[in-house]
Motif scaffolding. Sequence first.
Motif, PDB file in Angstrom:
ATOM      1  N   ALA A 197       0.832  -1.203   0.000  1.00 56.46           N
ATOM      2  CA  ALA A 197       0.000   0.000   0.000  1.00 56.46           C
ATOM      3  C   ALA A 197       0.867   1.253   0.000  1.00 56.46           C
ATOM      4  CB  ALA A 197      -0.934  -0.009   1.211  1.00 56.46           C
ATOM      5  N   GLN A 198       1.904   1.245   0.818  1.00 54.59           N
ATOM      6  CA  GLN A 198       2.803   2.402   0.890  1.00 54.59           C
ATOM      7  C   GLN A 198       3.500   2.644  -0.446  1.00 54.59           C
ATOM      8  OE1 GLN A 198       6.065   1.994   3.665  1.00 54.59           O
ATOM      9  NE2 GLN A 198       6.204   4.214   3.937  1.00 54.59           N
ATOM     10  N   VAL A 252       2.326   2.380  -3.286  1.00 51.95           N
ATOM     11  CA  VAL A 252       1.412   3.068  -4.210  1.00 51.95           C
ATOM     12  C   VAL A 252       0.739   4.256  -3.517  1.00 51.95           C
ATOM     13  CG1 VAL A 252       1.032   1.098  -5.737  1.00 51.95           C
ATOM     14  CG2 VAL A 252      -0.458   1.413  -3.752  1.00 51.95           C
ATOM     15  N   ASN A 253       1.400   4.743  -2.456  1.00 57.13           N
ATOM     16  CA  ASN A 253       0.938   5.922  -1.719  1.00 57.13           C
ATOM     17  C   ASN A 253      -0.500   5.796  -1.215  1.00 57.13           C
ATOM     18  OD1 ASN A 253       3.416   7.329  -2.073  1.00 57.13           O
ATOM     19  ND2 ASN A 253       2.794   7.808  -4.155  1.00 57.13           N
ATOM     20  N   GLN A 254      -0.804   4.638  -0.633  1.00 60.35           N
ATOM     21  CA  GLN A 254      -2.133   4.366  -0.084  1.00 60.35           C
ATOM     22  C   GLN A 254      -1.986   3.791   1.316  1.00 60.35           C
ATOM     23  OE1 GLN A 254      -5.149   4.891  -1.709  1.00 60.35           O
ATOM     24  NE2 GLN A 254      -3.965   5.811  -3.356  1.00 60.35           N
ATOM     25  N   THR A 255      -3.082   3.813   2.041  1.00 61.46           N
ATOM     26  CA  THR A 255      -3.150   3.069   3.299  1.00 61.46           C
ATOM     27  C   THR A 255      -3.679   1.679   2.957  1.00 61.46           C
ATOM     28  OG1 THR A 255      -5.452   3.664   3.757  1.00 61.46           O
ATOM     29  CG2 THR A 255      -3.740   5.177   4.583  1.00 61.46           C
ATOM     30  N   GLU A 288      -6.255   0.321   4.097  1.00 60.65           N
ATOM     31  CA  GLU A 288      -7.709   0.448   3.951  1.00 60.65           C
ATOM     32  C   GLU A 288      -8.074   0.996   2.572  1.00 60.65           C
ATOM     33  OE1 GLU A 288      -5.914   1.745   6.532  1.00 60.65           O
ATOM     34  OE2 GLU A 288      -6.453   0.209   8.008  1.00 60.65           O
ATOM     35  N   ASN A 289      -7.333   2.008   2.120  1.00 59.11           N
ATOM     36  CA  ASN A 289      -7.587   2.570   0.788  1.00 59.11           C
ATOM     37  C   ASN A 289      -7.277   1.557  -0.301  1.00 59.11           C
ATOM     38  OD1 ASN A 289      -8.338   4.973   1.966  1.00 59.11           O
ATOM     39  ND2 ASN A 289      -6.437   6.035   1.498  1.00 59.11           N
ATOM     40  N   LEU A 290      -6.228   0.781  -0.100  1.00 58.73           N
ATOM     41  CA  LEU A 290      -5.889  -0.266  -1.062  1.00 58.73           C
ATOM     42  C   LEU A 290      -7.018  -1.286  -1.149  1.00 58.73           C
ATOM     43  CD1 LEU A 290      -3.866  -1.607  -2.995  1.00 58.73           C
ATOM     44  CD2 LEU A 290      -2.875  -2.755  -0.997  1.00 58.73           C
ATOM     45  N   PHE A 307      -9.830   0.208  -3.086  1.00 56.43           N
ATOM     46  CA  PHE A 307      -9.486   0.258  -4.508  1.00 56.43           C
ATOM     47  C   PHE A 307      -9.678  -1.114  -5.155  1.00 56.43           C
ATOM     48  CE2 PHE A 307      -6.348  -0.469  -7.856  1.00 56.43           C
ATOM     49  CZ  PHE A 307      -6.720   0.521  -8.770  1.00 56.43           C
TER      50      PHE A 307
END
Length: 76
Positions: free
Chosen positions: A35-36, A38-41, A43-45, A48
């Motif tokens: 996740a990091q 792709v600059n996401q948390t 939870e956001n991953l 997505f």
Amino acid sequence: VLSNLIDETLQIQAAKQAEIEVTDADIDRTVARVAQNVNQTPENLAAFLKSRGSSIRSIRRQIHGEIAWSRLQRAK
């Protein structure tokens, strides 16, 4: 997709037979790193992936297989 699922299952089974353990914490760390990247948390991953018809569960299983297989290869 079916071939990948079979490979993951065989990798996990082979590692389990060799008494190699992969914990949820191991998988969580890898999910967080992915996740990091792709600059996401995480939870956001997960959100997505769900929006694209996939799931965090399938990614976690794939990661489980990869970690298990890697540890099995190192052990041998």
